[in-house]
Design an enzyme around this catalytic site. Sequence first.
Site, PDB file in Angstrom:
ATOM      1  N   ASP A 261       0.847  -1.197   0.000  1.00 55.11           N
ATOM      2  CA  ASP A 261       0.000   0.000   0.000  1.00 55.11           C
ATOM      3  C   ASP A 261       0.883   1.247   0.000  1.00 55.11           C
ATOM      4  O   ASP A 261       1.843   1.345   0.789  1.00 55.11           O
ATOM      5  CB  ASP A 261      -0.897   0.008   1.240  1.00 55.11           C
ATOM      6  CG  ASP A 261      -1.927   1.132   1.185  1.00 55.11           C
ATOM      7  OD1 ASP A 261      -2.949   0.926   0.511  1.00 55.11           O
ATOM      8  OD2 ASP A 261      -1.682   2.179   1.802  1.00 55.11           O
ATOM      9  N   GLU A 304      -4.601   2.578  -4.456  1.00 58.99           N
ATOM     10  CA  GLU A 304      -3.142   2.657  -4.313  1.00 58.99           C
ATOM     11  C   GLU A 304      -2.548   1.367  -3.769  1.00 58.99           C
ATOM     12  O   GLU A 304      -1.409   1.354  -3.292  1.00 58.99           O
ATOM     13  CB  GLU A 304      -2.780   3.823  -3.384  1.00 58.99           C
ATOM     14  CG  GLU A 304      -3.160   3.631  -1.921  1.00 58.99           C
ATOM     15  CD  GLU A 304      -4.578   4.066  -1.602  1.00 58.99           C
ATOM     16  OE1 GLU A 304      -4.846   4.342  -0.417  1.00 58.99           O
ATOM     17  OE2 GLU A 304      -5.404   4.134  -2.534  1.00 58.99           O
TER      18      GLU A 304
END
Length: 381
Positions: A261, A304
């Site tokens: 992440d 993301e």
Amino acid sequence: MPAQPLLIALVSVQFFVHALAWAMTARMARRWRATEGHFALFWLFLAAGLALFVPPWASGSAPRNLADLLIIAAAMFEHRGLALHWGRCPRAAGYVAGLAAAAATVAASFLLDNGHGVRVAVVCFGCGAMLAASAGLMWRLGRAATPFFAPVAAAGYALLAALLLARGVQALLVGATTKISIDAPGHANIPLAIAVLFVGGLINLAHIRLVLGRVLHRLGQQAKTDELTGALNRRGLLQELEQAHASALQGRAGYALMMVDVDHFKAINDQHGHAQGDQVLRTVSASLRAALRSVDLVGRWGGEEFCVLLPRTRLADAEHLAQRVAARVAAPGPGVRVTVSIGVSEYGPADADVQAVIRRADDALYAAKDAGRNRVVVAAG
């Protein structure tokens, strides 16, 4: 019109239709210099060469000599088109030299008693050799993608090549006054024309199968690829994960996962704009692929977040790879400084499905974020 020239004319018309279809394909795909364009020229030159055998021009006349060279050039375009399809790029100089040698032999044939036979042999040997080379390409390079169709197509190429080479030998053995070209009566010319018609249809099917297969493969790849980052999309990676899990359940090698992440990605978008945020995602994706092995698969899981499949990898090795990824992403460079949090998990015998492995990696990722981000956390077994 007598039966034999009429048959040749019908074959020529069919090949002109093939040429038109491939010209339209090349135009739509904008690939005039690639496979499609070469196939269009193959059928066009072959049709034009055969059409020149319909009028009753004498052997050795300029139209007949042009026809021979057009047919040889057609076979060269076909061979080069196949080579380009499989990523080969033969030099044009080799084909030009071969065509020049054929033209020189045709010119020299006028000094020989059996000049007609020599000219017939030139076109038969030239086309036969190129078709045999095309059969070799189909056999060597086509079987991996089409294990059933490629051998059948290669056999068709080889059959026509053998017929042409045999006809070339026959042309050299007949008497000086005997006419053996495809428009001459006898000498099994009508069966030869029918064989050319039949195998020509098979060759066109081979061309269609090759190009259509490539297009379908490209569409399949696009359906599994994330447009922004070039990584696999979630659907594509899930397919790979399911296959890896099924293999592990059957007792083969296991696998490990990384959930990655991008830290503070919302702040990057807010401060620098979405265009910069997109660039960050592309950079992270490229850094992942650069830091990992060739067998590892990177997918954009959503937003993301990335997911990485590490085949045949134990947890300790996966942790080492994750540390390398985190260091690579965080390395100083131009643009916005980015760090990532990574959770790592490994397949275990108690995992009934791949979702269990994903959940553990996800839990480890959230633990890494809760611990301050820019770090790697390994899930418990």
